[in-house]
Write a protein that holds these residues in place. Structure first.
Motif, PDB file in Angstrom:
ATOM      1  N   ALA A  79      23.696 -10.121  56.753  1.00 30.63           N
ATOM      2  CA  ALA A  79      22.352  -9.644  56.410  1.00 30.63           C
ATOM      3  C   ALA A  79      21.533  -9.207  57.401  1.00 30.63           C
ATOM      4  O   ALA A  79      21.578  -9.893  58.352  1.00 30.63           O
ATOM      5  CB  ALA A  79      21.703 -10.806  55.303  1.00 30.63           C
ATOM      6  N   GLU A  80      21.224  -8.018  57.384  1.00 33.12           N
ATOM      7  CA  GLU A  80      20.389  -7.534  58.342  1.00 33.12           C
ATOM      8  C   GLU A  80      19.061  -7.654  58.166  1.00 33.12           C
ATOM      9  O   GLU A  80      18.488  -7.293  57.436  1.00 33.12           O
ATOM     10  CB  GLU A  80      20.493  -6.037  58.569  1.00 33.12           C
ATOM     11  N   LEU A  93      14.843  -7.466  54.121  1.00 33.53           N
ATOM     12  CA  LEU A  93      16.205  -7.051  54.545  1.00 33.53           C
ATOM     13  C   LEU A  93      16.406  -5.621  54.442  1.00 33.53           C
ATOM     14  O   LEU A  93      15.739  -4.957  53.755  1.00 33.53           O
ATOM     15  CB  LEU A  93      16.881  -7.820  53.628  1.00 33.53           C
ATOM     16  N   ILE A  94      17.516  -5.268  55.026  1.00 37.70           N
ATOM     17  CA  ILE A  94      18.063  -3.701  54.901  1.00 37.70           C
ATOM     18  C   ILE A  94      18.141  -3.133  53.622  1.00 37.70           C
ATOM     19  O   ILE A  94      18.053  -1.860  53.217  1.00 37.70           O
ATOM     20  CB  ILE A  94      18.972  -3.369  55.883  1.00 37.70           C
ATOM     21  N   ASP A  95      18.437  -4.141  52.738  1.00 35.33           N
ATOM     22  CA  ASP A  95      18.877  -3.726  51.249  1.00 35.33           C
ATOM     23  C   ASP A  95      17.591  -3.674  50.446  1.00 35.33           C
ATOM     24  O   ASP A  95      17.633  -3.405  49.230  1.00 35.33           O
ATOM     25  CB  ASP A  95      19.924  -4.789  50.498  1.00 35.33           C
ATOM     26  N   GLY A  96      16.471  -3.983  51.067  1.00 35.17           N
ATOM     27  CA  GLY A  96      15.296  -3.678  50.253  1.00 35.17           C
ATOM     28  C   GLY A  96      14.516  -4.869  49.758  1.00 35.17           C
ATOM     29  O   GLY A  96      13.497  -5.216  49.320  1.00 35.17           O
TER      30      GLY A  96
END
Length: 383
Positions: A79-80, A93-96
């Motif tokens: 997870a970023e 997080l990068i996935d929103g």
């Protein structure tokens, strides 16, 4: 249900904090965010794993799934984190996704520093700063006779000693005049160099790498003195840079590391930092013992008992079996001088203040037996 405590980072700092916290609080939700698989391993073991015939798989102590069960925690691997919304106490997080936190702990670690090198093989310089990089490093070694190492500091010397176990010749370069130059006085440094040289390490001091080229199947390392050395691969071990970008972009105070007070709180309430990324009261100490002290203190603070971290004297054991070495560096700016005494089979170096008080030491070879006695005489690193 209350919002979770969120820890960003699944290294020694993050996982040890989680373990210490769970000893005090089994109820508060806990979330651990990792940029990698989040499997638990001990990063310090990477630099002496070859002699023990350790693979990346055998270095992994527990899977992320097992850690989640033991800690009663939600673990988010791969997870970023792209930002921290301080006003709304959210991790972005990068996935929103936006995860709300009760308290946020930054256990981000540090990155290996790379020198800018000329030549066509700069991208082939490697580091070993995590389990995946160790796996890639170890996979290449059976075909090699030599490995170049940039940096004769702690990590460089440990990897050099470890490579000897595979019959590989380490070629170590450093601008300084002796290994561990930031930790050892000159006489002790030369003794360490002599012992490692006798074991099979090749040192080049007072030089710097300028170019790294791959030509006709060979890697050639060009130095600033005009010489060229052929190596099988090149390992960067010139130091670590604390990961401060996330904190800096969120407006937290940073210096060399993320600046925290003695309770490990950053410049913002409810956000803390520990481990290699943190600068605790001006101290950035990328070693195991400071991490353990920080984990215990911060766990108590998060569980409701504000607890300042205190550092006793914490000697560092250098993993160089060819020359056992223990160092307890004097505090930055300490006034005094080194008193170096050769002993049979070793070096006893003590940093002594104006009143004769012991402020630090470096023990090599047979002198390491004095570690316990001398440690008891040292002042606390952080009282």
């Amino acid at each position: 249900m209350s919002h979770p405590i969120i820890i960003i980072g699944s290294g020694l700092a993050g996982y040890n904090l989680a373990r210490e916290f769970r000893k005090l609080d089994q109820i508060t939700p806990l979330t651990i965010i990792a940029e990698d698989s989040a499997d638990f391993y001990s990063k310090p073991m990477l630099s002496n794993a070859l002699a023990g015939k350790k693979t990346a798989a055998s270095l992994m102590m527990k899977s992320a799934r097992k850690m989640a069960e033991e800690l009663n925690a939600a673990i988010l691997p791969f997870a970023e984190v792209v930002g921290i919304d301080i006003a709304n106490q959210q991790v972005l997080l990068i996935d929103g996704a936006a995860l709300v936190y009760q308290d946020l702990i930054l256990a981000l670690g540090a990155d290996q520093i790379y020198l800018p090198l000329g030549g066509n093989a700069g991208d082939d310089v490697i580091s070993v700063n995590n389990l995946q990089e160790y796996a890639e490093f170890a996979a290449k070694l059976p075909e090699l006779k030599t490995v170049g190492i940039l940096g004769a500091g702690l990590i460089g010397c440990e990897f050099a000693n470890d490579l000897l176990a595979l019959g590989i010749k380490p070629i170590v370069l450093d601008l300084a005049g002796w290994p561990l130059s930031r930790l050892l006085p000159e006489t002790a440094g030369h003794y360490l160099a002599a012992q490692l040289t006798a074991a099979g390490v090749e040192f080049h001091f007072g030089v710097a790498a300028q170019n790294y080229d791959h030509m006709e199947g060979r890697y050639l390392l060009g130095l600033n003195d005009g010489s060229i050395i052929e190596v099988g691969m090149l390992l960067s071990a010139i130091g670590l840079r604390p990961r401060i970008h996330l904190a800096e972009s969120a407006g937290l105070k940073v210096n060399r590391g993320i600046v925290v007070d003695q309770t490990l709180q950053t410049s913002q309430p409810h956000i803390y930092a520990l481990g290699d990324c943190a600068e605790v009261m001006g101290l950035n100490l990328p070693f195991v013992m400071p991490i353990m002290h920080c984990a215990r203190a911060l766990a108590a603070t998060l569980a409701g008992t504000p607890t300042p971290v205190k550092y006793p004297a914490m000697p560092v054991q250098i993993k160089t079996p060819a020359c056992p070495t223990v160092v307890a560096p004097p505090a930055p700016g300490a006034q005094g001088q080194w008193q170096v005494s050769p002993v049979e089979g070793g070096i006893d170096a003590r940093f002594v203040g104006a009143r004769g008080e012991l402020l630090g030491f470096a023990l090599l070879g047979a002198a390491t037996k004095e570690k316990q006695a001398l440690t008891g005489q040292l002042p606390a690193v952080l009282a």
